[in-house]
Design an enzyme around this catalytic site. Structure first.
Site, PDB file in Angstrom:
ATOM      1  N   HIS A 355      48.456  41.559  39.309  1.00  0.00           N
ATOM      2  CA  HIS A 355      47.399  41.485  40.153  1.00  0.00           C
ATOM      3  C   HIS A 355      46.906  40.211  40.237  1.00  0.00           C
ATOM      4  O   HIS A 355      46.005  39.993  41.012  1.00  0.00           O
ATOM      5  CB  HIS A 355      46.459  42.554  39.617  1.00  0.00           C
ATOM      6  N   LYS A 543      31.541  41.995  46.124  1.00  0.00           N
ATOM      7  CA  LYS A 543      32.606  42.016  45.503  1.00  0.00           C
ATOM      8  C   LYS A 543      32.208  41.452  44.137  1.00  0.00           C
ATOM      9  O   LYS A 543      31.239  41.293  43.999  1.00  0.00           O
ATOM     10  CB  LYS A 543      33.839  41.183  46.027  1.00  0.00           C
ATOM     11  N   ARG A 544      33.220  41.362  42.956  1.00  0.00           N
ATOM     12  CA  ARG A 544      32.658  40.685  41.893  1.00  0.00           C
ATOM     13  C   ARG A 544      32.560  39.030  42.214  1.00  0.00           C
ATOM     14  O   ARG A 544      32.708  38.584  43.002  1.00  0.00           O
ATOM     15  CB  ARG A 544      33.984  40.656  40.657  1.00  0.00           C
ATOM     16  N   LYS A 549      36.437  33.642  44.696  1.00  0.00           N
ATOM     17  CA  LYS A 549      36.044  34.213  45.677  1.00  0.00           C
ATOM     18  C   LYS A 549      35.064  33.615  46.649  1.00  0.00           C
ATOM     19  O   LYS A 549      34.689  34.015  47.753  1.00  0.00           O
ATOM     20  CB  LYS A 549      35.372  35.712  45.347  1.00  0.00           C
ATOM     21  N   THR A 651      40.599  44.886  48.457  1.00  0.00           N
ATOM     22  CA  THR A 651      40.554  46.298  49.073  1.00  0.00           C
ATOM     23  C   THR A 651      39.446  46.411  49.644  1.00  0.00           C
ATOM     24  O   THR A 651      39.290  47.398  50.666  1.00  0.00           O
ATOM     25  CB  THR A 651      40.781  47.406  47.761  1.00  0.00           C
ATOM     26  N   LYS A 655      38.094  48.430  53.333  1.00  0.00           N
ATOM     27  CA  LYS A 655      37.053  49.470  53.485  1.00  0.00           C
ATOM     28  C   LYS A 655      36.067  48.972  54.723  1.00  0.00           C
ATOM     29  O   LYS A 655      35.782  49.747  55.613  1.00  0.00           O
ATOM     30  CB  LYS A 655      36.038  49.365  52.246  1.00  0.00           C
TER      31      LYS A 655
HETATM   32  C1  LIG Z   1      36.341  48.209  46.694  1.00  0.00           C
HETATM   33  C2  LIG Z   1      35.640  47.650  45.461  1.00  0.00           C
HETATM   34  C3  LIG Z   1      35.879  46.456  44.908  1.00  0.00           C
HETATM   35  C4  LIG Z   1      36.931  45.492  45.430  1.00  0.00           C
HETATM   36  O1  LIG Z   1      36.456  44.484  45.929  1.00  0.00           O
HETATM   37  P1  LIG Z   1      37.200  43.221  46.613  1.00  0.00           P
HETATM   38  O2  LIG Z   1      36.328  42.709  47.784  1.00  0.00           O
HETATM   39  O3  LIG Z   1      38.756  43.588  47.127  1.00  0.00           O
HETATM   40  O4  LIG Z   1      37.062  42.330  45.446  1.00  0.00           O
HETATM   41  C5  LIG Z   1      34.834  45.944  43.866  1.00  0.00           C
HETATM   42  N1  LIG Z   1      34.136  46.736  43.338  1.00  0.00           N
HETATM   43  C6  LIG Z   1      33.667  48.010  43.981  1.00  0.00           C
HETATM   44  C7  LIG Z   1      32.555  48.690  43.725  1.00  0.00           C
HETATM   45  C8  LIG Z   1      34.415  48.371  45.076  1.00  0.00           C
HETATM   46  O5  LIG Z   1      34.189  49.479  45.483  1.00  0.00           O
END
Ligand SMILES: *Cc1c(COP(=O)(O)O)cnc(C)c1O
Length: 802
Positions: A355, A543-544, A549, A651, A655
């Site tokens: 990952h 995101k985190r 990022k 991911t 979405k």
């Molecule tokens: C989908 C999701 C992530 C992943 O987000 P990235 O932009 O791919 O880092 C992180 N936290 C939550 C709550 C999510 O639903």
């Protein structure tokens, strides 16, 4: 299998459950009671269905997969399971007849936050995908008493509170103490050979019981159901003799320290800490899972010789690596296999998903901690290292540098990734780009050694959760225009592409988005008091919080736009709302500074009548799965701006795409495939490519060279350095001026160009809506159903149970 209940039948089921559990009628039941009753009904349906599915699987000798992951970021379960079982509408109607809004019932459920971010959410999405595809699968993890912390922001500072989720989440879980496993730590392992027979004596160990707790995930319109088995740590049995002898605190602290193992999720994303308790967590859940898997297999087949024909084990990241030496231990010590035969079984059973390539996330355990915590596993790992080096010597004679780098032990550390790379028959990355990068970088030598083991499976999402269950407006529009096929098969979304030139469909799409923005603005006002304008562009980065990022790159541009609007009060400017949401690891100082910067920028702009109608910044507290479900339908710009080569896949980007947001991103992770699928002209791409990043690093990167010929960069950094209202952000600016490890300054200029493109494209709404439509139409390949089938065919060798 879609279960069809009539309204009358479902009404009776609900009332019976309320009566038997709480002795209340539907009319007087509280929202929590109704939530719990619905959860119990749903769980029973899934549990029964799973029994049938499992019997079919075992009865036909079908192969099954066990997905080991330290995190499952499940979010809420009720809505998604009702949708997948096809009983959401009947449930909604039965409640509506009693004057109850089902949304209010859904809101009673806590968000099961047994994960940090993308990795844990991926695991949760795959349970949904496996169930839908009828791939028999079980997830294994830890039943953390406290999941990811709850975040509050106080004056720009993140505050963490414990996430006590079980009171509301427990209805989904059933404990099976009769199936507990004993897990042993510490002490001494003594190997002896007598008469040619090998014995291991393990003494003075401490035992912890692993008690399984099961929950289920229904597939969409499918007979498949996935099981998630969560291990809870319990003291073996209270030490009555210590207690009776007067050693009260010894007896009590022993039980407390055993139970500490499943107390709390480590809140680090893409970063390791090397703490003993974390190692204990890893062995605890890996060993319990292996014991469970082998027990189930032995009771069915009576031998482990055929394990690889009937069982695939996927290791999601290196966190469950200890499952490998633990399986070796059982095969060697308890089943009397020779090393080679045992190792061959492990090799053919285990597969590994990587990952990240960032060094701070690569797990390496200090040898002394490892040896004293897991003495027998240590011996096995040493033997594995010895044999690994012999094998490598054969492949790379005399190349000691390579062998030392690839070996399992080195620099006084146990290298988890090398255990996986050496043992597993499959090593996959999570996007096309990332799967190439791992072959060129961290695993390059293993790629030379066993090239056929390397493969790619691009991540996917449980798309129905973010479409059917979260965005009814778009779902209805799609049903209307392309029929209902996309609900079962995401590739049918492609049918929408035919309407890219259809002005009326584009207008309807724009209207749905506008309505969703109003719904989100409404929610935000009620939940937090923050006002946002649904006619502004909703530009989202959720995101985190992480330097890689690059939320600070986004913040720099906001500051630049602020300065621009101050200097050009009459400029043509499409109003913009920047929406952030992110948790920072509690010990990650720079990430917390980044949160403070974003919040304080928001306050500065808010207080300034000259800009606040054109720019707004909102920081959403406590970003979690449920909040993402609310936000995605309202999103227009998806910020995916990591430094090229650092985000393995992403991911969140998927979405957003599914909900018609346009990716404003670097060509990193799955952004590359998103741009390929939708057409590069339908995303807004900027920044260096991975080879350019590597070349710049190779030359020696100096951020100053990107700052001094860029007046905007100079002005923005000066502004942050000086600060305002008694705050300044010199930790961030010093970092960006001096080291800038993620090359924010190198990409800043092109990012501003891309942000200007957003404004320009948005001004022509039909063009924007067409780009949006092309994203929705081409998001089907990012379904977890597709990812799971890729794993099943390419790695696990499992076909659907029909
Ligand atoms: C989908 C999701 C992530 C992943 O987000 P990235 O932009 O791919 O880092 C992180 N936290 C939550 C709550 C999510 O639903």
């Amino acid at each position: 299998m879609v279960l069809k209940y009539t309204k009358k039948e479902f009404d009776k089921m609900l009332r019976d459950k309320l009566t038997s559990e709480y002795a209340v009628s539907l009319e007087v039941a509280s929202a929590v009671q109704i939530y719990r009753a619905l959860a119990m009904i749903t769980r029973e349906i899934m549990s029964n269905q799973q029994k049938v599915f499992q019997a079919k699987t075992l009865g036909s000798g079908h192969k099954q997969v066990y997905y080991l992951c330290m995190e499952f970021l499940m979010g809420r379960s009720l809505r998604t399971n009702l949708f997948n079982l096809g009983i959401n509408e009947v449930a909604e109607q039965v409640l509506a007849d009693a004057d109850i809004r089902i949304d209010q019932i859904y809101d009673q459920e806590p968000d099961a936050g047994l994960g940090n971010g993308g990795l844990g959410r991926l695991a949760a999405c795959y349970l949904d995908g496996m169930a839908t595809d009828c791939i028999p699968g079980t997830g294994y993890s830890i039943l953390y008493e406290y999941g990811i912390f709850k975040q509050k922001i106080v004056d720009g500072w993140q505050q963490e509170a414990a996430d006590n989720w079980l009171p509301g989440g427990q209805v989904w879980i059933k404990s099976h103490p009769d199936q507990a496993q004993e897990i042993r730590f510490d002490g001494q392992a003594i190997e002896t050979w007598d008469g040619g027979f090998h014995h291991v004596k393990y003494e003075n160990y401490n035992s912890v019981m692993a008690v399984p707790n099961d929950m289920y995930v229904a597939g969409y319109n499918s007979q498949g159901v996935s099981k998630l088995r969560l291990w809870q740590a319990k003291a073996p049995s209270f030490d009555m003799s210590s207690f009776n002898a007067g050693n009260y605190s010894t007896a009590i602290s022993q039980s407390a320290s055993a139970e500490l193992i499943s107390k709390v999720l480590y809140p680090n994303d893409n970063h390791t800490e090397g703490k003993i308790l974390r190692l204990r967590q890893q062995y605890f859940f890996s060993a319990a899972s292996v014991a469970d898997i082998l027990g189930i297999h032995l009771s069915q087949y009576g031998t482990l010789d055929n394990l690889p024909d009937k069982v695939a084990i996927q290791l999601n990241d290196t966190h469950p690596t200890l499952a490998i030496p633990e399986m070796m231990r059982i095969l060697l010590d308890e089943c009397s296999y020779e090393w080679d035969a045992a190792f061959d079984i492990c090799r053919r059973t285990f597969a590994y998903t990587n990952h990240t390539v960032m060094s701070e996330a690569l797990e390496k355990w200090n040898v002394d901690i490892f040896r004293s915590t897991l003495p027998r596993i240590w011996q096995i790992v040493c033997e594995m290292d010895r044999r690994c080096r012999i094998d490598l010597e054969r492949a790379f004679p005399g190349d000691q540098g390579k062998i030392n780098y690839m070996a399992i032990l080195g620099d006084n550390q146990v290298r988890m990734a090398n255990i996986c790379a050496y043992t597993c028959h499959s090593i996959n990355g999570v996007s096309k780009l990332h799967s190439e990068i791992i072959k060129d970088s961290v695993f390059h030598d293993y790629f030379l050694y066993k090239p056929k083991a390397f493969t790619n499976v691009t991540n996917g999402i449980a798309y129905r959760r973010w479409l059917l269950a979260s965005n009814p407006g778009l779902t209805n529009l799609l049903s209307d225009v392309i029929g209902d096929g996309f609900k079962q098969d995401a590739s049918e979304l492609k049918k929408l592409e035919k309407f890219a030139g259809d002005a009326s469909v584009l207008e309807r799409l724009g209207k749905v988005k506008r309505e969703n923005k109003a719904i989100f603005a409404d929610y935000l006002r009620k939940a937090t008091g923050q006002e946002i304008d649904p006619d502004s562009i909703f530009d989202c980065q959720v995101k985190r919080m992480h330097e890689y990022k690059r939320q600070h790159l986004n913040a720099l541009n906001i500051a630049a736009q602020y300065l621009y609007l101050k200097n050009n009060p009459n400029a043509d400017f499409v109003p913009k709302t920047y929406i952030f949401g992110a948790k920072a690891a509690p010990g990650y100082y720079m990430a917390k500074q980044m949160i403070r910067l974003i919040c304080k920028l928001g306050q500065l702009i808010d207080a300034d009548p000259a800009v606040r109608d054109k720019l707004r910044v909102v920081y959403l507290e406590d970003y979690c799965v449920t909040l993402s479900e609310r936000l995605m339908p309202a999103s227009e710009v998806s910020e995916q701006i990591s430094l090229a080569g650092t985000e393995a896949s992403g991911t969140g980007n998927m979405k957003f795409m599914l909900n018609g947001a346009i990716t404003l991103g670097t060509l990193d992770g799955a952004n590359v495939e998103i741009a390929d699928a939708a057409g590069r002209e339908n995303e807004i791409i900027f920044g260096m490519l991975t080879p350019e990043v590597n070349a710049l690093k190779g030359m020696g990167y100096h951020p100053s060279s990107f700052i001094y010929d860029d007046n905007v960069a100079m002005a923005v950094l000066d502004m942050l350095e000086r600060g305002w209202n008694g705050d300044n952000f010199s930790e961030i600016t010093n970092n960006l001026r001096n080291s800038d490890p993620y090359m924010v300054m190198a990409d800043f200029k092109d990012y501003r160009r891309a942000q200007a493109d957003v404004q320009r494209l948005y001004a022509d709404r039909q063009t924007w809506n067409r780009m949006s439509l092309m994203n929705i139409a081409n998001s089907g390949i990012f379904s977890a159903d597709r990812s799971v089938m890729d794993y099943a065919r390419g790695i696990w060798g499992i076909t659907p149970v029909k």
